[in-house]
Design a protein around this motif. Structure first.
Motif, PDB file in Angstrom:
ATOM      1  N   GLY A   6      41.043 -20.145 -16.546  1.00  0.00           N
ATOM      2  CA  GLY A   6      40.972 -19.348 -17.765  1.00  0.00           C
ATOM      3  C   GLY A   6      41.087 -20.184 -19.026  1.00  0.00           C
ATOM      4  N   SER A   7      40.852 -19.534 -20.152  1.00  0.00           N
ATOM      5  CA  SER A   7      40.863 -20.149 -21.479  1.00  0.00           C
ATOM      6  C   SER A   7      39.823 -21.259 -21.593  1.00  0.00           C
ATOM      7  CB  SER A   7      42.253 -20.685 -21.838  1.00  0.00           C
ATOM      8  OG  SER A   7      43.178 -19.633 -21.929  1.00  0.00           O
ATOM      9  N   LEU A   8      38.693 -21.047 -20.936  1.00  0.00           N
ATOM     10  CA  LEU A   8      37.622 -22.037 -20.980  1.00  0.00           C
ATOM     11  C   LEU A   8      36.925 -22.009 -22.340  1.00  0.00           C
ATOM     12  CD1 LEU A   8      35.961 -21.418 -17.498  1.00  0.00           C
ATOM     13  CD2 LEU A   8      37.217 -23.460 -18.209  1.00  0.00           C
ATOM     14  N   THR A  38      25.208  -9.646 -23.043  1.00  0.00           N
ATOM     15  CA  THR A  38      24.836 -10.787 -23.887  1.00  0.00           C
ATOM     16  C   THR A  38      24.598 -12.065 -23.103  1.00  0.00           C
ATOM     17  OG1 THR A  38      27.112 -11.514 -24.242  1.00  0.00           O
ATOM     18  CG2 THR A  38      26.230  -9.859 -25.781  1.00  0.00           C
ATOM     19  N   GLY A  39      25.143 -12.140 -21.890  1.00  0.00           N
ATOM     20  CA  GLY A  39      25.027 -13.357 -21.097  1.00  0.00           C
ATOM     21  C   GLY A  39      25.992 -14.447 -21.531  1.00  0.00           C
ATOM     22  N   ARG A  40      26.811 -14.171 -22.537  1.00  0.00           N
ATOM     23  CA  ARG A  40      27.768 -15.147 -23.056  1.00  0.00           C
ATOM     24  C   ARG A  40      28.999 -15.231 -22.146  1.00  0.00           C
ATOM     25  NH1 ARG A  40      31.260 -14.770 -28.575  1.00  0.00           N
ATOM     26  NH2 ARG A  40      32.028 -16.886 -28.502  1.00  0.00           N
ATOM     27  N   SER A  41      29.544 -16.432 -22.026  1.00  0.00           N
ATOM     28  CA  SER A  41      30.737 -16.649 -21.220  1.00  0.00           C
ATOM     29  C   SER A  41      31.884 -15.770 -21.718  1.00  0.00           C
ATOM     30  CB  SER A  41      31.156 -18.120 -21.310  1.00  0.00           C
ATOM     31  OG  SER A  41      32.454 -18.307 -20.780  1.00  0.00           O
ATOM     32  N   LYS A  42      32.676 -15.265 -20.776  1.00  0.00           N
ATOM     33  CA  LYS A  42      33.879 -14.513 -21.138  1.00  0.00           C
ATOM     34  C   LYS A  42      35.101 -15.420 -21.219  1.00  0.00           C
ATOM     35  CE  LYS A  42      32.773  -9.871 -19.662  1.00  0.00           C
ATOM     36  NZ  LYS A  42      33.354  -8.684 -19.040  1.00  0.00           N
ATOM     37  N   GLY A  43      34.897 -16.723 -20.986  1.00  0.00           N
ATOM     38  CA  GLY A  43      35.989 -17.680 -21.134  1.00  0.00           C
ATOM     39  C   GLY A  43      36.832 -17.886 -19.888  1.00  0.00           C
ATOM     40  N   PHE A  44      36.356 -17.379 -18.750  1.00  0.00           N
ATOM     41  CA  PHE A  44      37.080 -17.632 -17.507  1.00  0.00           C
ATOM     42  C   PHE A  44      36.094 -17.689 -16.350  1.00  0.00           C
ATOM     43  CE2 PHE A  44      36.928 -13.027 -17.652  1.00  0.00           C
ATOM     44  CZ  PHE A  44      36.770 -12.637 -16.334  1.00  0.00           C
ATOM     45  N   GLY A  45      36.573 -18.229 -15.250  1.00  0.00           N
ATOM     46  CA  GLY A  45      35.706 -18.341 -14.086  1.00  0.00           C
ATOM     47  C   GLY A  45      36.510 -18.612 -12.825  1.00  0.00           C
ATOM     48  N   PHE A  46      35.791 -18.902 -11.750  1.00  0.00           N
ATOM     49  CA  PHE A  46      36.409 -19.119 -10.453  1.00  0.00           C
ATOM     50  C   PHE A  46      35.767 -20.321  -9.773  1.00  0.00           C
ATOM     51  CE2 PHE A  46      36.887 -14.700 -11.539  1.00  0.00           C
ATOM     52  CZ  PHE A  46      38.219 -14.471 -11.267  1.00  0.00           C
ATOM     53  N   VAL A  47      36.584 -21.082  -9.068  1.00  0.00           N
ATOM     54  CA  VAL A  47      36.128 -22.226  -8.293  1.00  0.00           C
ATOM     55  C   VAL A  47      36.636 -22.032  -6.874  1.00  0.00           C
ATOM     56  CG1 VAL A  47      36.288 -24.730  -8.011  1.00  0.00           C
ATOM     57  CG2 VAL A  47      36.208 -23.749 -10.311  1.00  0.00           C
ATOM     58  N   GLU A  48      35.746 -22.208  -5.918  1.00  0.00           N
ATOM     59  CA  GLU A  48      36.120 -22.081  -4.507  1.00  0.00           C
ATOM     60  C   GLU A  48      36.144 -23.469  -3.890  1.00  0.00           C
ATOM     61  OE1 GLU A  48      37.369 -20.218  -1.162  1.00  0.00           O
ATOM     62  OE2 GLU A  48      36.770 -19.046  -2.915  1.00  0.00           O
ATOM     63  N   MET A  49      37.311 -23.840  -3.322  1.00  0.00           N
ATOM     64  CA  MET A  49      37.462 -25.126  -2.632  1.00  0.00           C
ATOM     65  C   MET A  49      37.936 -24.846  -1.209  1.00  0.00           C
ATOM     66  SD  MET A  49      39.159 -27.518  -5.618  1.00  0.00           S
ATOM     67  CE  MET A  49      38.871 -29.066  -4.745  1.00  0.00           C
ATOM     68  N   PRO A  50      37.244 -25.410  -0.196  1.00  0.00           N
ATOM     69  CA  PRO A  50      37.583 -25.096   1.196  1.00  0.00           C
ATOM     70  C   PRO A  50      38.898 -25.701   1.681  1.00  0.00           C
ATOM     71  CG  PRO A  50      35.845 -26.734   1.142  1.00  0.00           C
ATOM     72  CD  PRO A  50      36.081 -26.297  -0.280  1.00  0.00           C
TER      73      PRO A  50
END
Length: 120
Positions: A6-8, A38-50
């Motif tokens: 978050g807070s990207l 809008t397609g604009r970033s919401k400022g957060f995301g997810f990363v998947e690591m096995p």
């Protein structure tokens, strides 16, 4: 392990985020959440690591790091229980919505609780 980031900064791309996490191990997927209109970033995301050990190392090292002048938040993503999802259509649960009408699943209420007579 699914990791919340978050807070990207608005300008960061998924490839940049992937590169940051690949320094700690294998990355299966990266998703920056965007506004559907809008397609604009919401400022957060997810990363998947096995690998959980690599994922935890990435969390420990990247949480609180500064990216393009912003301090990011990185932690293990915990799925919300199905019953706790937020509904954005408050009118389904009754009430009139708005400042004074209440109408959400948590009960009514008014914008100004001191004035239970209705309008503010």
């Amino acid at each position: 392990m699914n990791i919340f980031v978050g807070s990207l900064p608005w300008s960061i791309e998924e490839a940049d985020l992937r590169e940051s996490f690949e320094a700690y191990g294998t990355v299966d997927s990266v998703k920056i959440v965007t506004d559907k209109f809008t397609g604009r970033s919401k400022g957060f995301g997810f990363v998947e690591m096995p690998n959980d050990d690599e994922a935890q190392k990435a969390i420990d090292e990247l949480n609180g790091a500064t990216v393009d002048g912003r301090t990011i938040v990185v932690n293990k993503s915990e799925p919300k229980p199905e019953g706790e999802r937020r509904s954005f259509n408050n009118n389904r649960s009754g009430g009139s919505g708005g400042y004074n009408g209440g109408g959400n699943s948590r009960g009514g209420g008014s914008y100004n609780d001191r004035n239970s007579g209705g309008r503010y």
